[in-house]
Design an enzyme around this catalytic site. Structure first.
Site, PDB file in Angstrom:
ATOM      1  N   GLY A 138       0.801  -1.207   0.000  1.00 53.54           N
ATOM      2  CA  GLY A 138       0.000   0.000   0.000  1.00 53.54           C
ATOM      3  C   GLY A 138       0.837   1.262   0.000  1.00 53.54           C
ATOM      4  O   GLY A 138       0.411   2.307  -0.458  1.00 53.54           O
ATOM      5  N   PHE A 139       2.058   1.182   0.539  1.00 53.51           N
ATOM      6  CA  PHE A 139       2.964   2.334   0.586  1.00 53.51           C
ATOM      7  C   PHE A 139       3.544   2.608  -0.790  1.00 53.51           C
ATOM      8  O   PHE A 139       3.664   3.754  -1.214  1.00 53.51           O
ATOM      9  CB  PHE A 139       4.078   2.024   1.587  1.00 53.51           C
ATOM     10  CG  PHE A 139       5.046   3.156   1.825  1.00 53.51           C
ATOM     11  CD1 PHE A 139       6.048   3.437   0.913  1.00 53.51           C
ATOM     12  CD2 PHE A 139       4.967   3.921   2.969  1.00 53.51           C
ATOM     13  CE1 PHE A 139       6.951   4.461   1.148  1.00 53.51           C
ATOM     14  CE2 PHE A 139       5.863   4.946   3.211  1.00 53.51           C
ATOM     15  CZ  PHE A 139       6.855   5.212   2.296  1.00 53.51           C
ATOM     16  N   VAL A 165       8.986  -1.804  -3.283  1.00 58.39           N
ATOM     17  CA  VAL A 165      10.211  -2.052  -2.526  1.00 58.39           C
ATOM     18  C   VAL A 165      11.263  -2.585  -3.490  1.00 58.39           C
ATOM     19  O   VAL A 165      11.005  -3.543  -4.231  1.00 58.39           O
ATOM     20  CB  VAL A 165       9.979  -3.061  -1.386  1.00 58.39           C
ATOM     21  CG1 VAL A 165      11.274  -3.269  -0.597  1.00 58.39           C
ATOM     22  CG2 VAL A 165       8.868  -2.581  -0.462  1.00 58.39           C
ATOM     23  N   ASP A 185      -0.912  -3.952  12.092  1.00 56.01           N
ATOM     24  CA  ASP A 185      -0.955  -4.557  10.758  1.00 56.01           C
ATOM     25  C   ASP A 185      -0.104  -5.823  10.706  1.00 56.01           C
ATOM     26  O   ASP A 185       0.675  -6.022   9.762  1.00 56.01           O
ATOM     27  CB  ASP A 185      -0.487  -3.548   9.703  1.00 56.01           C
ATOM     28  CG  ASP A 185      -0.984  -3.899   8.301  1.00 56.01           C
ATOM     29  OD1 ASP A 185      -1.951  -4.668   8.199  1.00 56.01           O
ATOM     30  OD2 ASP A 185      -0.405  -3.402   7.318  1.00 56.01           O
TER      31      ASP A 185
END
Length: 873
Positions: free
Chosen positions: A528-529, A532, A646
């Site tokens: 969601g960020f 990577v 989370d």
């Protein structure tokens, strides 16, 4: 593109509604319009009659609980009726409306401004309840108006309420505040109008193979009602407003709004004329590109609807085939996607409706978001279906309705929105404007504007020069910076162990060098960020994981700052280590230690089962123990309790030695900071499936919410299957319920991962299942603390290793820190506990005995954590 839902019901009442849908035949049995605070009946600009409040509907404590007032100022676009008068409540106040049994539209009108010297609605916070449903909680009409897009001066909140005899509407001011309302409207609607399903009487549950059923007792809040491709219109039957979708559709894929000559909509018994007015079905939005239809395969028709996360929504889509060239089945076929999931694979409007100019509508339900934020963009996409080779690569939509459904506690209330701009930059609507002589205002205004223009040109020139200088001498060095940012240091030497309150600040040059300018092939994960990347720093000496915030990320800068602050101050062997960050050139980047073995989920759900060996039971226990110790540290090892919020298999990482590292602290929250606090109240955030049901219902967060999420992880480790599955019998669809059911029956061994059948020992399995099921209890007080979870998992590992060494087949064993073993009960938590007395006297079904530290004097206790003697923080 984020558009707030408020624009839907902030339509200017002073503007006459066009296209009244002359064919609408529904006549409501009840229509009430109350102009609150007024003493006489009046007619608004659209010709509707508003009545003054009367004693029959007012609460008995009228004088003590409320008073009336007139607005001090009338903004342009704000109509006299009903917004210039208000009833203001000092304490709880109830209206009682006798209505015909059935569902009713309830519309509440609010104009947040100053009402004389007695009341400033800008500072008003209050709650609204109706017949047991919570419609608004600590609601601010002012914040709601300020967050509207486009900007409005008032707001209309529309709800659908099931009523059996009387509609009791209660306003309750928040502490040290007053409540208010300008107008109340009640309109009855056809029986089961929003609960029976679409024209085919079906409600498709998106993401599930089982259709959805809506009870007649369900309440709704109308969030959006769009006339797609057209202008704002109304209907005469239920007085709904259908707003243009120009502010909702994504600009880069807006398609076209075809102009269709006057046509007659052929309503049917399945789609009667009151479902939507003619103007909705006569206008539409399609993809266009008739000369080059293949271009339509490169994009979707996309709408983004900003909604409250965590609720279920009813999505009603309206269709009508109005293109004369489409005159038979299979010519224009497309797919419908809601929340990036297939809602309808093959949508042929001509075939499903029965021909041209015949309207139809379909209903879907979907859970919006994962509780990861206050707001969520619910996504609707249409795309041509190529596989059946249609004549036109195109899609069409005429109308959309989106309604929020109440949660199990009868709640419809979401949080107040954040203003789009600083309140200091918004004209103060609470203060009446003083009309000054225009001859004085004009020269002053010109002088001010001229000065601002000159100043702006000067600032732009300085910025351009500085940017050029910066480009000519790019920053290539990183620095160590305290949080918040202090003076940069020139020290670029990497440290083996960072100070607890320091982290390394990278330049964007270093980050791009480490990731080959964010090369796609280096992406090792997406969340969601953002993405990577695998990277190298310090001349290739150190492998790192580089997490880059995407511009379109729903998580954004707040989670970036949370994770940066948390991980820069936390150091533990089972928490992922933050090396540094970068916040240059509109980039937000976090740099972590690299985890060669990826996530726990990667190893549980292996892509290549031939080359990736399954995790052994011992390895799984060790991984779970490591994650549990990391959570234990967060809950009890820091100054204050830290709640992760989370925990899931994708946030449990494994290094080169399979040492567990808990990661992703963007949603973390500091827990209670004093002995008098037991929880923190907060908006629900997390991942569905792992989300604590008690936290979801009550919005009360404790460390037991992490325990629940970790319990779900334990069940995944044991069974190696997703939390929810569709291609299984209904009783097996939900992992938690499936395990609990088998746990009660004593058949857990039949549902574990098949790769464990020859490896796992019975005693270890029993202890593992016992603690896992305790973790996923619905009530937080019934779940164990992480101290107990760590202890139980370590014990399960010890039992496994002991049984392997001795090749024993111990059928049952329980061990408690007190030295006592519980007796058998029929409860879930005690299914495997069949022994009594001291732990040194455990008996089993095959008469074998395993003595483990009688009276805590044995050496076996040494294998466990020191938390056998838990100490207060």
């Amino acid at each position: 593109m984020i558009r707030h839902a408020l624009l839907i019901f902030s339509i200017l009442v002073s503007t006459p509604i066009v296209g009244e849908g002359a064919t609408s035949t529904y006549e409501p049995t009840d229509v009430f319009l109350f102009n609150c605070g007024d003493t006489s009946n009046n007619v608004d600009v659209s010709g509707r009659n508003w009545t003054a409040e009367n004693q029959k509907i007012l609460s008995s404590n009228l004088v003590n609980a409320s008073f009336t007032a007139q607005a001090s100022y009338q903004e342009s676009g704000v109509s006299q009726i009903p917004y210039m008068t208000a009833r203001i409540f000092r304490s709880e106040f109830t209206y009682s409306f006798p209505v015909t049994p059935g569902s009713n539209f309830l519309r509440l009108y609010f104009y947040p401004t100053r009402y004389g010297s007695q009341f400033n609605a800008v500072k008003s916070f209050f709650s609204v309840k109706v017949n047991g449903f919570t419609l608004l909680n600590n609601f601010s009409a002012d914040l709601t108006v300020k967050a509207s897009k486009p900007q409005t001066e008032f707001i209309i909140k529309e709800f659908i309420i099931p009523v059996y005899q009387t509609l009791n509407l209660t306003f309750t001011p928040s502490l040290d505040s007053l409540a208010f309302v300008n107008g109340i409207e009640i309109v009855s609607i056809p029986n089961r109008f929003y609960s029976k399903g679409g024209f085919d009487d079906v409600i498709t549950n998106v993401g599930s193979s089982v259709d959805f059923h809506i009870e007649n007792s369900t309440a709704f809040e109308t969030v959006y009602r769009l006339n797609v491709g057209g202008k704002t219109v109304g209907d005469s039957g239920m007085f709904r407003r259908w707003v243009s979708d120009d502010e909702i559709i994504l600009s880069e894929s807006s398609g076209i709004s075809p102009i269709v000559p006057d046509i007659k909509i052929n309503y049917t018994e399945k789609t009667p004329s009151y479902v939507a007015p003619d103007d909705v079905y006569a206008t539409s939005r399609s993809m266009g590109n008739a000369d080059h239809p293949e271009q339509n395969l490169n994009f979707n028709l996309t709408w983004l609807f900003t909604v409250d996360a965590g609720f279920s929504y009813l999505v009603r889509l309206h269709f009508c085939e109005t293109l004369s060239e489409v005159n038979k089945e299979g010519q224009r076929v497309f797919s419908i996607f809601i929340e990036n999931q297939t809602a309808t694979l093959e949508m042929d409007v001509f075939r499903m409706s029965g021909g041209s100019w015949i309207p139809m509508y379909l209903d879907y339900t979907v859970i919006a978001g994962s509780g990861s934020g206050r707001r969520h963009d619910l996504r609707l996409d249409l795309h041509p279906l190529v596989s059946i080779n249609p004549k036109y690569y195109d899609a069409i939509l005429n109308g959309v309705e989106i309604l929020k459904m109440n949660d199990p506690d009868g709640n419809l209330a979401g949080p107040n929105p954040d203003p789009l701009v600083s309140p200091d930059l918004i004209p103060n609507r609470a203060t009446p404007r003083i009309r000054k002589n225009k001859s004085h205002i004009l020269p002053i205004t010109l002088a001010v504007v001229g000065s601002l223009v000159v100043l702006a040109m000067f600032v732009v020139g300085v910025l351009v020069i500085m940017k050029k200088k910066k480009k000519s001498k790019p920053s290539t060095n990183s620095s160590w910076c305290p949080l918040p940012h202090g003076t940069d240091s020139t020290n670029t030497k990497p440290a083996k162990s960072l100070p607890a309150d320091l982290c390394r600040r990278f330049s964007i040059f270093e980050i791009k060098s480490a990731t080959n300018d964010f090369e796609d092939k280096l992406i090792i994960g997406v969340g969601g960020f953002g993405s990577v990347y695998k990277g190298q720093i310090d001349g290739g000496a150190t492998l790192v994981a580089v997490k880059r915030l995407e511009i379109t990320s729903n998580q954004g800068a707040k989670e970036f700052e949370t994770e940066l602050e948390m991980l820069s101050k936390l150091r533990h062997v089972h928490l992922v280590s933050l090396i540094g960050y970068c916040d240059e050139d509109n980039e937000m980047v976090l740099v972590y230690e690299y985890m060669p073995h990826g996530t726990l989920k990667d190893h549980l759900f292996r892509r290549d089962k031939t080359s990736d060996p399954p995790l052994s039971w011992k390895r799984r226990l060790e991984i779970c123990i490591g994650a549990a110790r990391g959570l234990q540290y967060l809950h009890t090892g820091a100054k204050y309790t830290i709640i992760h919020r989370d925990i899931k298999t994708t946030n449990i990482l494994l290094d080169e030695n399979f040492v567990t590292k808990v990661s992703d602290f963007g949603l973390s929250r500091v827990g209670p900071t004093s002995a008098s606090q037991t929880h923190v109240s907060t908006v629900v955030k997390g991942t569905f499936g792992y989300l604590d049901p008690e936290y979801y219902r009550r919005q009360v967060l404790t460390e037991k919410s992490d325990v629940y999420s970790f319990g779900v992880v334990l069940l995944e480790v044991l069974c190696c299957r997703p939390i929810r599955m569709q291609s299984v019998p209904p009783e097996q669809a939900d992992l938690i319920r499936w395990v609990k059911s088998n746990y009660r029956r004593g058949t857990v061994d039949q549902i574990i991962d098949s790769d464990l059948s020859a490896d796992i020992t019975s005693t270890s399995l029993e202890k593992f299942c016992e603690i896992a099921v305790r973790c996923v209890q619905d009530r937080g007080m019934e779940r164990p603390p992480m101290n107990d979870v760590v202890w139980a998992l370590e014990f399960a590992l010890q039992l496994h290793e002991t049984a392997k060494k001795k090749n024993d087949n111990v059928e049952s064993l329980d061990l408690m820190p007190s030295g006592e073993v519980g007796t058998t009960t029929d409860g879930e938590d005690d299914l495997f506990s069949r022994t009594t007395g001291h732990v040194g006297k455990s008996t089993t079904t095959d008469d074998s005995v395993l003595v483990v530290g009688d009276e805590r004097s044995g050496s076996s206790w040494g294998v466990f954590s020191e938390i056998n003697e838990p100490k207060a923080r």
